[in-house]
Scaffold this motif. Sequence first.
Motif, PDB file in Angstrom:
ATOM      1  N   LYS A  31       0.843  -1.199   0.000  1.00  0.00           N
ATOM      2  CA  LYS A  31       0.000   0.000   0.000  1.00  0.00           C
ATOM      3  C   LYS A  31       0.878   1.250   0.000  1.00  0.00           C
ATOM      4  N   ALA A  32       0.406   2.296  -0.674  1.00  0.00           N
ATOM      5  CA  ALA A  32       1.123   3.569  -0.692  1.00  0.00           C
ATOM      6  C   ALA A  32       0.523   4.516   0.345  1.00  0.00           C
ATOM      7  N   TYR A  33       1.391   5.338   0.958  1.00  0.00           N
ATOM      8  CA  TYR A  33       0.951   6.267   2.000  1.00  0.00           C
ATOM      9  C   TYR A  33       1.617   7.626   1.822  1.00  0.00           C
ATOM     10  N   LEU A  34       0.829   8.694   2.011  1.00  0.00           N
ATOM     11  CA  LEU A  34       1.385  10.017   2.211  1.00  0.00           C
ATOM     12  C   LEU A  34       1.869  10.096   3.646  1.00  0.00           C
ATOM     13  N   ARG A  35       3.101  10.588   3.855  1.00  0.00           N
ATOM     14  CA  ARG A  35       3.678  10.582   5.201  1.00  0.00           C
ATOM     15  C   ARG A  35       4.139  11.977   5.607  1.00  0.00           C
ATOM     16  N   SER A  36       3.938  12.287   6.874  1.00  0.00           N
ATOM     17  CA  SER A  36       4.547  13.468   7.479  1.00  0.00           C
ATOM     18  C   SER A  36       5.389  12.975   8.645  1.00  0.00           C
ATOM     19  N   ASP A  37       6.679  12.826   8.398  1.00  0.00           N
ATOM     20  CA  ASP A  37       7.597  12.321   9.424  1.00  0.00           C
ATOM     21  C   ASP A  37       8.157  13.500  10.211  1.00  0.00           C
ATOM     22  N   VAL A  38       7.250  14.236  10.872  1.00  0.00           N
ATOM     23  CA  VAL A  38       7.658  15.393  11.670  1.00  0.00           C
ATOM     24  C   VAL A  38       7.050  15.247  13.057  1.00  0.00           C
ATOM     25  N   VAL A 237       6.312  10.070   0.013  1.00  0.00           N
ATOM     26  CA  VAL A 237       5.362   8.985  -0.229  1.00  0.00           C
ATOM     27  C   VAL A 237       6.122   7.677  -0.013  1.00  0.00           C
ATOM     28  N   VAL A 238       5.507   6.732   0.706  1.00  0.00           N
ATOM     29  CA  VAL A 238       6.137   5.425   0.904  1.00  0.00           C
ATOM     30  C   VAL A 238       5.222   4.343   0.345  1.00  0.00           C
ATOM     31  N   TYR A 239       5.840   3.195   0.039  1.00  0.00           N
ATOM     32  CA  TYR A 239       5.088   2.019  -0.409  1.00  0.00           C
ATOM     33  C   TYR A 239       5.580   0.837   0.410  1.00  0.00           C
ATOM     34  N   THR A 240       4.665   0.120   1.037  1.00  0.00           N
ATOM     35  CA  THR A 240       5.036  -0.997   1.904  1.00  0.00           C
ATOM     36  C   THR A 240       5.172  -2.285   1.099  1.00  0.00           C
ATOM     37  N   GLU A 241       6.315  -2.956   1.273  1.00  0.00           N
ATOM     38  CA  GLU A 241       6.499  -4.228   0.580  1.00  0.00           C
ATOM     39  C   GLU A 241       5.626  -5.299   1.214  1.00  0.00           C
ATOM     40  N   TYR A 250       6.225  -1.588 -11.343  1.00  0.00           N
ATOM     41  CA  TYR A 250       5.984  -0.154 -11.501  1.00  0.00           C
ATOM     42  C   TYR A 250       6.382   0.622 -10.251  1.00  0.00           C
ATOM     43  N   VAL A 251       6.273  -0.015  -9.056  1.00  0.00           N
ATOM     44  CA  VAL A 251       6.713   0.644  -7.826  1.00  0.00           C
ATOM     45  C   VAL A 251       8.230   0.768  -7.818  1.00  0.00           C
ATOM     46  N   GLN A 252       8.927  -0.265  -8.295  1.00  0.00           N
ATOM     47  CA  GLN A 252      10.378  -0.179  -8.413  1.00  0.00           C
ATOM     48  C   GLN A 252      10.778   0.987  -9.312  1.00  0.00           C
ATOM     49  N   THR A 257      13.104   6.566  -9.682  1.00  0.00           N
ATOM     50  CA  THR A 257      13.043   7.980 -10.089  1.00  0.00           C
ATOM     51  C   THR A 257      12.830   8.915  -8.900  1.00  0.00           C
ATOM     52  N   GLY A 258      12.850   8.377  -7.681  1.00  0.00           N
ATOM     53  CA  GLY A 258      12.731   9.206  -6.486  1.00  0.00           C
ATOM     54  C   GLY A 258      11.329   9.658  -6.162  1.00  0.00           C
ATOM     55  N   ASP A 259      10.312   9.016  -6.774  1.00  0.00           N
ATOM     56  CA  ASP A 259       8.931   9.424  -6.539  1.00  0.00           C
ATOM     57  C   ASP A 259       8.356   8.868  -5.240  1.00  0.00           C
ATOM     58  N   LEU A 260       8.949   7.796  -4.727  1.00  0.00           N
ATOM     59  CA  LEU A 260       8.508   7.225  -3.449  1.00  0.00           C
ATOM     60  C   LEU A 260       9.645   6.402  -2.847  1.00  0.00           C
ATOM     61  N   ASP A 261       9.486   6.027  -1.593  1.00  0.00           N
ATOM     62  CA  ASP A 261      10.434   5.147  -0.902  1.00  0.00           C
ATOM     63  C   ASP A 261       9.733   3.833  -0.583  1.00  0.00           C
ATOM     64  N   VAL A 262      10.392   2.725  -0.878  1.00  0.00           N
ATOM     65  CA  VAL A 262       9.867   1.414  -0.494  1.00  0.00           C
ATOM     66  C   VAL A 262      10.303   1.138   0.946  1.00  0.00           C
ATOM     67  N   VAL A 263       9.362   0.720   1.788  1.00  0.00           N
ATOM     68  CA  VAL A 263       9.630   0.516   3.207  1.00  0.00           C
ATOM     69  C   VAL A 263       9.032  -0.805   3.670  1.00  0.00           C
ATOM     70  N   LYS A 264       9.472  -1.196   4.844  1.00  0.00           N
ATOM     71  CA  LYS A 264       8.944  -2.405   5.478  1.00  0.00           C
ATOM     72  C   LYS A 264       8.301  -2.001   6.802  1.00  0.00           C
ATOM     73  N   PRO A 265       7.009  -2.304   7.028  1.00  0.00           N
ATOM     74  CA  PRO A 265       6.393  -1.974   8.319  1.00  0.00           C
ATOM     75  C   PRO A 265       7.034  -2.776   9.447  1.00  0.00           C
ATOM     76  N   ASP A 266       7.341  -2.116  10.535  1.00  0.00           N
ATOM     77  CA  ASP A 266       7.898  -2.796  11.701  1.00  0.00           C
ATOM     78  C   ASP A 266       6.806  -3.606  12.392  1.00  0.00           C
ATOM     79  N   THR A 267       7.189  -4.343  13.425  1.00  0.00           N
ATOM     80  CA  THR A 267       6.215  -5.110  14.201  1.00  0.00           C
ATOM     81  C   THR A 267       5.122  -4.181  14.732  1.00  0.00           C
TER      82      THR A 267
END
Length: 418
Positions: A31-38, A237-241, A250-252, A257-267
């Motif tokens: 899933k893709a998410y808009l994030r505010s890491d502040v 923007v992040v996308y969870t693997e 397409y996510v890769q 191109t720097g349009d999003l970051d692929v991330v892994k949700p923690d426990t």
Amino acid sequence: MSIETQTQSNSIETETIDNPERGCGYLKEGKAYLRSDVGAGGELPAFVEFAQPIPFKENRKRSYKEFPGLQFELAVTGPGGLTETVPEGEASRHVERLLADRPTGTHAGEMVEFESHDLLLSVGKSHYPTAEEFVNEARVHGVSKAISVTSGNAPPEINPGRTRLFLIHPNAVETTKEVETTFSEYDPETDTLLTVGGEPVKDEAKTAELCDGDVEVTLERRLRTAGIFGYTYLTRVVYTEDADGEIPKYVQDYEATGDLDVVKPDTPTPYSEQEAFNEDGELLEEYHDHLDSDAIVGELEAAEDEIRDFAETYTPDGEGGFEAGPLAVEEMERADFGDLAGRGWVEAESPLMADDALEGADDGALAVVDGEAVFPSNNLNVEEKGGYTKGVSVVGPYRVESRLLNTGGRRVKVEKTR
């Protein structure tokens, strides 16, 4: 196989992000998410409220839309406006930050400022019955809003710390309406009795006790309607693997191109294990005090004062308020790539500009981690991306990447490739 369903296993260590329980649950895989890491204490407030939410009567679509946020905010705040921001005067601070920014490219198409827009999105009342619940969560964890990203629907361009996400809640605005009905429709939780049988009401409680259900009454009814209740500063923007570490092709491409970051949700971290909330997801009283708007303004002003004091007292020869300036990278120990490899993105400091490889310095460093310099090899590729400057170098068996964000932050990632 279609481009949307083609997947590839991600062999590089993926950034892991916190996964606290929220009103909308936990982060979902794929899933893709808009994030505010502040968060509190930084340059940017974690959430900016409108003291009086602005009524919103238009169609509230589930997807985001581009929005003229600054024009809207300036129109509705300040003298003669409909509301004010909490913290107060945030629009002026936002404009000051924009004026201090430098272009991120040499022509319009290269600049993230040319492509990015503020966004507008709705919050569901099934997950957050009130806007206040969403705001409380955002001030503790930041905002994380799911959006649709597909091969034909690219993520929005985010200028980190400058693009804002304005939010609508179905129950944000309290209004009143006169209603002529019968006493059987009277609800003391939402209604005030104005007249009974055509006569003005002087003692509402006493009148209510004596009223018959069929008598005609006039009520002042308190209603909740949709409104724009505030905004947050987006960072990416992040996308969870998925559970197998796979992501669509397409996510890769979007990541490359720097349009999003692929991330892994923690426990997942349930409310019962979170410091700021009780088991029912309600913010604890002591955190209401901690998130008080006056305290937020104080933190922002203190940070600005600290920067001014530094500028006024610091001198390169150490005769001002500080004994010495930052070390040159040639005086630092070299960072051990073996220690950094596999840690994902690591928060770092920027070297002096004269020693900054991302600024073109010969023999410069990509970053400084725990007082140690991260040096590239002679093979260094530096390029401007949307919202950051990126430098990549291969040093022996390691691939080293450093990013300088428009917001001033820097991070570095080291991967062992063989």
